[in-house]
Design an enzyme around this catalytic site. Structure first.
Site, mmCIF file in Angstrom:
data_model
loop_
_atom_site.group_PDB
_atom_site.id
_atom_site.type_symbol
_atom_site.label_atom_id
_atom_site.label_comp_id
_atom_site.label_asym_id
_atom_site.label_seq_id
_atom_site.Cartn_x
_atom_site.Cartn_y
_atom_site.Cartn_z
ATOM 1 N N THR A 51 0.816 -1.208 0.000
ATOM 2 C CA THR A 51 0.000 0.000 0.000
ATOM 3 C C THR A 51 0.849 1.257 0.000
ATOM 4 O O THR A 51 0.484 2.270 -0.601
ATOM 5 C CB THR A 51 -0.936 0.001 1.224
ATOM 6 O OG1 THR A 51 -1.799 -1.132 1.150
ATOM 7 C CG2 THR A 51 -1.789 1.259 1.272
ATOM 8 N N TYR B 111 -7.351 -0.192 -4.481
ATOM 9 C CA TYR B 111 -6.253 0.458 -5.200
ATOM 10 C C TYR B 111 -5.267 -0.595 -5.708
ATOM 11 O O TYR B 111 -5.340 -1.764 -5.339
ATOM 12 C CB TYR B 111 -5.528 1.441 -4.277
ATOM 13 C CG TYR B 111 -5.148 0.838 -2.953
ATOM 14 C CD1 TYR B 111 -3.979 0.099 -2.795
ATOM 15 C CD2 TYR B 111 -5.986 0.988 -1.838
ATOM 16 C CE1 TYR B 111 -3.655 -0.484 -1.586
ATOM 17 C CE2 TYR B 111 -5.659 0.414 -0.630
ATOM 18 C CZ TYR B 111 -4.504 -0.313 -0.509
ATOM 19 O OH TYR B 111 -4.184 -0.894 0.697
ATOM 20 N N SER C 198 1.502 -7.554 -0.320
ATOM 21 C CA SER C 198 2.203 -8.414 0.636
ATOM 22 C C SER C 198 1.732 -9.863 0.656
ATOM 23 O O SER C 198 2.518 -10.747 1.024
ATOM 24 C CB SER C 198 2.138 -7.813 2.045
ATOM 25 O OG SER C 198 0.820 -7.797 2.548
ATOM 26 N N THR D 44 0.904 -4.171 4.403
ATOM 27 C CA THR D 44 0.610 -4.424 5.808
ATOM 28 C C THR D 44 -0.015 -5.786 6.093
ATOM 29 O O THR D 44 0.066 -6.281 7.222
ATOM 30 C CB THR D 44 -0.338 -3.338 6.366
ATOM 31 O OG1 THR D 44 -1.556 -3.344 5.617
ATOM 32 C CG2 THR D 44 0.318 -1.967 6.290
ATOM 33 N N ASP D 45 -0.639 -6.425 5.086
ATOM 34 C CA ASP D 45 -1.379 -7.655 5.364
ATOM 35 C C ASP D 45 -0.488 -8.758 5.937
ATOM 36 O O ASP D 45 -0.913 -9.513 6.815
ATOM 37 C CB ASP D 45 -2.084 -8.153 4.105
ATOM 38 C CG ASP D 45 -3.324 -7.337 3.771
ATOM 39 O OD1 ASP D 45 -3.674 -6.444 4.569
ATOM 40 O OD2 ASP D 45 -3.937 -7.588 2.717
ATOM 41 N N LYS E 171 -0.878 -7.002 13.067
ATOM 42 C CA LYS E 171 -1.940 -6.172 12.518
ATOM 43 C C LYS E 171 -3.239 -6.534 13.217
ATOM 44 O O LYS E 171 -3.665 -7.684 13.183
ATOM 45 C CB LYS E 171 -2.050 -6.380 11.011
ATOM 46 C CG LYS E 171 -3.024 -5.429 10.330
ATOM 47 C CD LYS E 171 -2.994 -5.585 8.806
ATOM 48 C CE LYS E 171 -3.910 -4.555 8.150
ATOM 49 N NZ LYS E 171 -3.872 -4.632 6.669
ATOM 50 N N GLU F 187 -1.011 -17.144 25.977
ATOM 51 C CA GLU F 187 -0.015 -18.207 25.855
ATOM 52 C C GLU F 187 -0.668 -19.564 25.637
ATOM 53 O O GLU F 187 -1.708 -19.874 26.236
ATOM 54 C CB GLU F 187 0.841 -18.260 27.122
ATOM 55 C CG GLU F 187 1.968 -19.272 27.047
ATOM 56 C CD GLU F 187 2.387 -19.803 28.422
ATOM 57 O OE1 GLU F 187 3.478 -20.393 28.518
ATOM 58 O OE2 GLU F 187 1.605 -19.635 29.377
#
Length: 377
Positions: A63, A77, A110, A144-145, A217, A332
């Site tokens: 992006t 985009y 990505s 970012t993915d 993310k 955890e």
């Protein structure tokens, strides 16, 4: 209009030129790019100010290099539409904080960043940044993915202590209030900062500095998406000045992996746990070439009884390493004596990266259990 012209009017990065301490114009007179210096590794710097640190930007697309016809578009985009030199020239302020060279590793969204691209990045970072005493650090621009996966990979494989900063954007370069330019400026600033050394790989976005080991993310759309909810941030950036909350420290249980001689990463699949989950997905993964499997389990790594029996069968009869992680996003999966491998505090995506790296080094079942056990209570 001026910003758009600055973005789109710059040509791609030139081929390697002859090294010289003088300001040299490119052979292509139609371009306004000049290179002050080409170092022995073939990195072209647009200036060479001896009072500033040297930083290399490795671009992969995403992006931050995205483009759309509509300046209000934040979805739909084209990712990876702009080259590295376009990004650099759109933020001339970065030349006030560092001497910058650009390398185009890839130009994709990505989800298309593969293990072969990751290995190429690690090999080149170790050579042209870690092994060069004149280099302060590096920045990797990324979609970012899957940014957290690349960041975790580089954190494990580029361990010379120099800052390796992974940066992205949530709005394409053509959007109103695009976040990419300022994120890029901040990431170059952090990569050149002496205070950023010996902290592992870092993710810099939205005025925050996070450890690549734990950050994820957490929102599909908003600019404050990258967080390490339980572990927190390492620092913040105010008026382009990095401030770290703590002295340099590495995460408990971190495993470093030397990939100098690694040419490929074995296939590792992730399977998501749910009610009525069937065993065939696990057996199919192995039959189709998976050398390891990560389970995104419910709660603290749980699966139904039948699936748990299938895990035990594959471990006992095939010695397939199967890691239980959690789909919850935090918490955890505690160490288990039952035979399968617990992910500790690593989420499924990061568990997959670590398992693939360990398999690439020929590690056996018990060695893998031990490595993951360091990240657990």
């Amino acid at each position: 209009m001026g910003l758009q012209v600055r973005f789109l009017a710059v040509a791609a990065l030139a081929t390697i030129s002859q090294a010289s301490p003088l300001l040299l114009s490119r052979d292509d007179s139609s371009s306004n790019i000049t290179y002050a210096f080409t170092n022995p590794n073939g990195l072209n710097f647009t200036q060479m100010n001896p009072s500033l640190p040297n930083v290399t930007i490795f671009a992969t697309g995403g992006t931050i290099a995205g483009s759309a016809d509509d300046n209000t578009a934040t979805t739909g985009y084209q990712a990876g539409a702009l080259g590295i030199q376009t990004l650099i020239d759109a933020v001339p302020e970065m030349l006030d904080v560092a001497n910058v060279a650009g390398v185009q590793i890839a130009n994709v969204g990505s989800p298309d960043v593969s293990s072969s691209i990751l290995l190429e990045m690690a090999h080149r970072l170790n050579k042209v940044v870690c092994d060069d005493p004149s280099m302060a650090g590096a920045v990797v621009t990324h979609g970012t993915d899957t940014l957290e996966e690349t960041a975790f990979f580089l954190d494990a494989t580029v361990t010379c202590g120099k800052p390796i900063v992974i940066v992205g954007a949530m709005r394409p370069a053509t959007a109103i209030s695009a976040d990419g330019p300022y994120n890029l400026l901040q990431s170059v600033t952090v990569a050149g900062s002496k205070e950023a050394k010996n902290r592992g790989a870092l993710v810099v976005m939205n005025d925050r500095i996070a450890s690549a080991y734990y950050v994820s993310k957490t929102n599909a759309n908003t600019m404050d998406t990258f967080r390490a909810v339980e572990m927190g941030y390492l620092g913040a950036i105010v008026s382009n000045m990095p401030y770290f909350f703590y002295p340099p420290v590495l995460p408990t249980g971190k495993t470093a992996v030397d990939v100098t001689n690694v040419t490929s990463i074995p296939r590792v699949d992730i399977l998501y746990s749910y009610q009525d989950m069937t065993n065939d997905t696990l057996f199919d993964a192995v039959e189709n070439g998976a050398k390891g499997v990560v389970i995104a389990g419910s709660g603290a790594g749980s699966v139904n009884s039948a699936f748990s029996s299938a895990i035990a069968e594959l471990i006992t009869e095939e010695s397939i390493p199967i890691v239980r992680s959690t789909r919850t996003g935090n918490g955890e999966v505690p160490y288990s004596e039952s035979g399968d491998i617990s992910s500790g505090f690593l989420n499924p995506a990061k568990s997959r990266i670590l398992l693939g790296l360990l398999l690439s080094k020929g590690k056996g079942f018990e060695d893998i259990r031990e490595a993951f056990g360091k990240v657990a209570v």
